[in-house]
Enzyme design. Structure first.
Site, PDB file in Angstrom:
ATOM      1  N   LYS A 157       2.811   9.533   8.347  1.00  0.00           N
ATOM      2  CA  LYS A 157       2.097   9.071   9.534  1.00  0.00           C
ATOM      3  C   LYS A 157       2.664   9.553  10.881  1.00  0.00           C
ATOM      4  O   LYS A 157       2.284  10.595  11.359  1.00  0.00           O
ATOM      5  CB  LYS A 157       1.966   7.549   9.502  1.00  0.00           C
ATOM      6  CG  LYS A 157       1.020   7.079   8.389  1.00  0.00           C
ATOM      7  CD  LYS A 157       0.389   5.728   8.677  1.00  0.00           C
ATOM      8  CE  LYS A 157      -0.807   5.490   7.759  1.00  0.00           C
ATOM      9  NZ  LYS A 157      -0.489   4.820   6.513  1.00  0.00           N
ATOM     10  N   ASP A 215       9.201   2.430   1.375  1.00  0.00           N
ATOM     11  CA  ASP A 215       8.083   3.219   1.875  1.00  0.00           C
ATOM     12  C   ASP A 215       8.014   3.001   3.387  1.00  0.00           C
ATOM     13  O   ASP A 215       7.559   1.964   3.862  1.00  0.00           O
ATOM     14  CB  ASP A 215       6.791   2.764   1.186  1.00  0.00           C
ATOM     15  CG  ASP A 215       5.561   3.524   1.674  1.00  0.00           C
ATOM     16  OD1 ASP A 215       5.629   4.146   2.744  1.00  0.00           O
ATOM     17  OD2 ASP A 215       4.528   3.463   0.988  1.00  0.00           O
ATOM     18  N   PHE A 223       0.849  -1.196   0.000  1.00  0.00           N
ATOM     19  CA  PHE A 223       0.000   0.000   0.000  1.00  0.00           C
ATOM     20  C   PHE A 223       0.880   1.239   0.000  1.00  0.00           C
ATOM     21  O   PHE A 223       1.755   1.386   0.845  1.00  0.00           O
ATOM     22  CB  PHE A 223      -0.939   0.029   1.218  1.00  0.00           C
ATOM     23  CG  PHE A 223      -1.889   1.199   1.177  1.00  0.00           C
ATOM     24  CD1 PHE A 223      -3.057   1.133   0.421  1.00  0.00           C
ATOM     25  CD2 PHE A 223      -1.596   2.376   1.845  1.00  0.00           C
ATOM     26  CE1 PHE A 223      -3.915   2.231   0.352  1.00  0.00           C
ATOM     27  CE2 PHE A 223      -2.447   3.474   1.770  1.00  0.00           C
ATOM     28  CZ  PHE A 223      -3.620   3.395   1.035  1.00  0.00           C
TER      29      PHE A 223
HETATM   30  C1  LIG Z   1      -0.785   5.080   5.112  1.00  0.00           C
HETATM   31  C2  LIG Z   1       0.244   4.731   4.129  1.00  0.00           C
HETATM   32  C3  LIG Z   1       0.442   5.500   2.960  1.00  0.00           C
HETATM   33  C4  LIG Z   1      -0.455   6.640   2.581  1.00  0.00           C
HETATM   34  O1  LIG Z   1      -0.364   7.710   3.458  1.00  0.00           O
HETATM   35  P1  LIG Z   1      -1.442   8.895   3.423  1.00  0.00           P
HETATM   36  O2  LIG Z   1      -0.920   9.874   4.418  1.00  0.00           O
HETATM   37  O3  LIG Z   1      -2.766   8.310   3.791  1.00  0.00           O
HETATM   38  O4  LIG Z   1      -1.446   9.431   2.044  1.00  0.00           O
HETATM   39  C5  LIG Z   1       1.489   5.149   2.135  1.00  0.00           C
HETATM   40  N1  LIG Z   1       2.293   4.117   2.423  1.00  0.00           N
HETATM   41  C6  LIG Z   1       2.136   3.367   3.530  1.00  0.00           C
HETATM   42  C7  LIG Z   1       3.090   2.251   3.804  1.00  0.00           C
HETATM   43  C8  LIG Z   1       1.109   3.643   4.415  1.00  0.00           C
HETATM   44  O5  LIG Z   1       0.932   2.880   5.499  1.00  0.00           O
END
Ligand SMILES: *Cc1c(COP(=O)(O)O)cnc(C)c1O
Length: 376
Positions: free
Chosen positions: A241, A212, A127
């Site tokens: 986050k 990521d 994700f």
């Molecule tokens: C939550 C998340 C995102 C997206 O972040 P947003 O602030 O909602 O755009 C991207 N990568 C990972 C691994 C995430 O957990």
């Protein structure tokens, strides 16, 4: 009534929080083991964070990136201290935006060298966000549905299967992008050996490695950055986050030689890294660096207690843990909420635990008792 219904909201409205606890309108207390999805890393109403935010609001919130911003420079410095090599930071406001910037940077790096390499290999159940670039990088068909066509240039491999990665490499491949522990996909861990092979493959083929760290970063897994568990050396990492402790902020860190390709005017963000967000980030980073041994200790304790429940497979590291109960877990999330424990469910059957990094063993014991009741 006037909100677009893209969320199914749980039937509770929190009005206040303190430490690891939340309170609803009626004054009922809840143990927060979600932290606003790995965001409120220092818990709620953290005195130092609240003080810094109030102080900054009273001085200056935002001036744009047309001017020098000392808090941005200071926060970038603190983030770089933990990175494995020399590099630079770009600030934005969210995880999706950080990944957009990362994806753009990968393409720019090769375009500037006159190479037609633009394709990224990403992983099933990964994700990376909801914008077109980050959504195209997200190899989950159900999230693409109705929004096609996706952005061109993404190839999907299987996590922990190096041959599936090798099989996708072409002369147009620019890099590999992954989460060391997939968060939204169900707390799926990369094998250390797999990550070493990916690193080796990237080095051998001249590909960039993007990690990521939007969910795994800033102490969540017990190391400052999640990749540090595995001894790999990514070219780019993305953060968001937990970085602002609740104030929106995202960041991209790139190795020096890569970072220099985001030249003046090539990319930007109006809000990105404003004074308020960076002041919050500075407090969070300072506290998290101090909390790392604590996160490791309570993380191990929590993992052990979850294993003792003997109701499924326990996954994850530090305070990013999952319990795969092998069946739909929405019902359990609701029951836990009724009993005053906030958790969520990912990947269909995985209960996910993301408590504030300040959580104590006594809170974990409290959560385990509620879980024992609602699962059995
Ligand atoms: C939550 C998340 C995102 C997206 O972040 P947003 O602030 O909602 O755009 C991207 N990568 C990972 C691994 C995430 O957990």
């Amino acid at each position: 009534m006037y909100l677009i219904e893209n969320y199914t909201r749980l039937p509770v409205s929190f009005v206040r929080g303190e430490g690891v606890y939340l309170y609803d309108e009626s004054g009922k207390e809840y143990l927060d083991f979600l932290s606003g999805i790995a965001v409120c890393s220092l818990g709620h109403s953290h005195p130092k964070l609240s003080r810094a935010i109030c102080d900054q609001v009273n001085k200056l919130i935002h001036v744009s990136n047309l001017f020098i911003n000392p808090w941005q420079e200071e926060l970038a410095g603190e983030l770089m201290k933990e990175f494995w090599t020399e590099g630079k930071v770009f600030f934005c406001n969210s995880g999706a935006e950080a990944n957009e910037a990362g994806i753009k940077l990968v393409r720019k790096f090769f375009r500037d060298r006159g190479e037609n390499r633009y394709r990224l290999i990403t992983f099933r159940k990964g994700f990376h966000g909801r914008t077109y670039g980050s959504l195209s990088a997200t190899a989950q068909g159900n999230l693409h549905k109705g929004f096609e066509p996706m952005l061109e240039g993404f190839d999907y491999a299987e996590l922990n299967d190096i041959n599936s990665v090798k099989g996708l490499i072409s002369k147009e491949t620019a890099g590999v992008m992954l989460e060391v522990i997939q968060g939204e996909g169900g707390v799926n861990e990369c094998d250390p050996e797999f990550l070493r092979e990916v690193q080796e493959l990237c080095r051998g083929e001249g590909l960039l490695l993007i990690v990521d760290e939007v969910q795994t970063g800033i102490g969540r897994t017990g190391m400052f950055y999640g990749y540090q568990h595995y001894g790999i050396e990514p070219d780019i990492i993305t953060l968001a986050k937990g970085l602002g402790g609740g104030v929106p902020i995202g960041a991209v860190i790139a190795r020096e030689e890569v970072a220099e390709h985001l030249t003046p005017g090539s990319h930007g963000s109006t809000f990105g890294g404003n004074a308020l967000a960076c002041r919050s980030g500075l407090v969070v980073v300072e506290e998290v660096k101090r909390l790392l041994p604590h996160i490791q200790e309570v993380g191990e304790y929590f993992k052990g207690r979850l294993e003792d429940l003997k109701v499924g497979m326990v996954k994850g590291k530090g305070l990013m843990l999952g319990l795969d109960i092998g069946r739909e877990c929405k019902e359990i999330v609701l029951k836990a909420l009724e009993r005053g424990l906030v958790i969520n469910c990912t990947g269909g059957s995985v209960l996910r635990f993301l408590p504030p990094l300040i959580v104590g063993k006594e809170h974990i014991d409290e959560a385990i008792e509620i879980l024992r009741e609602v699962i059995q």
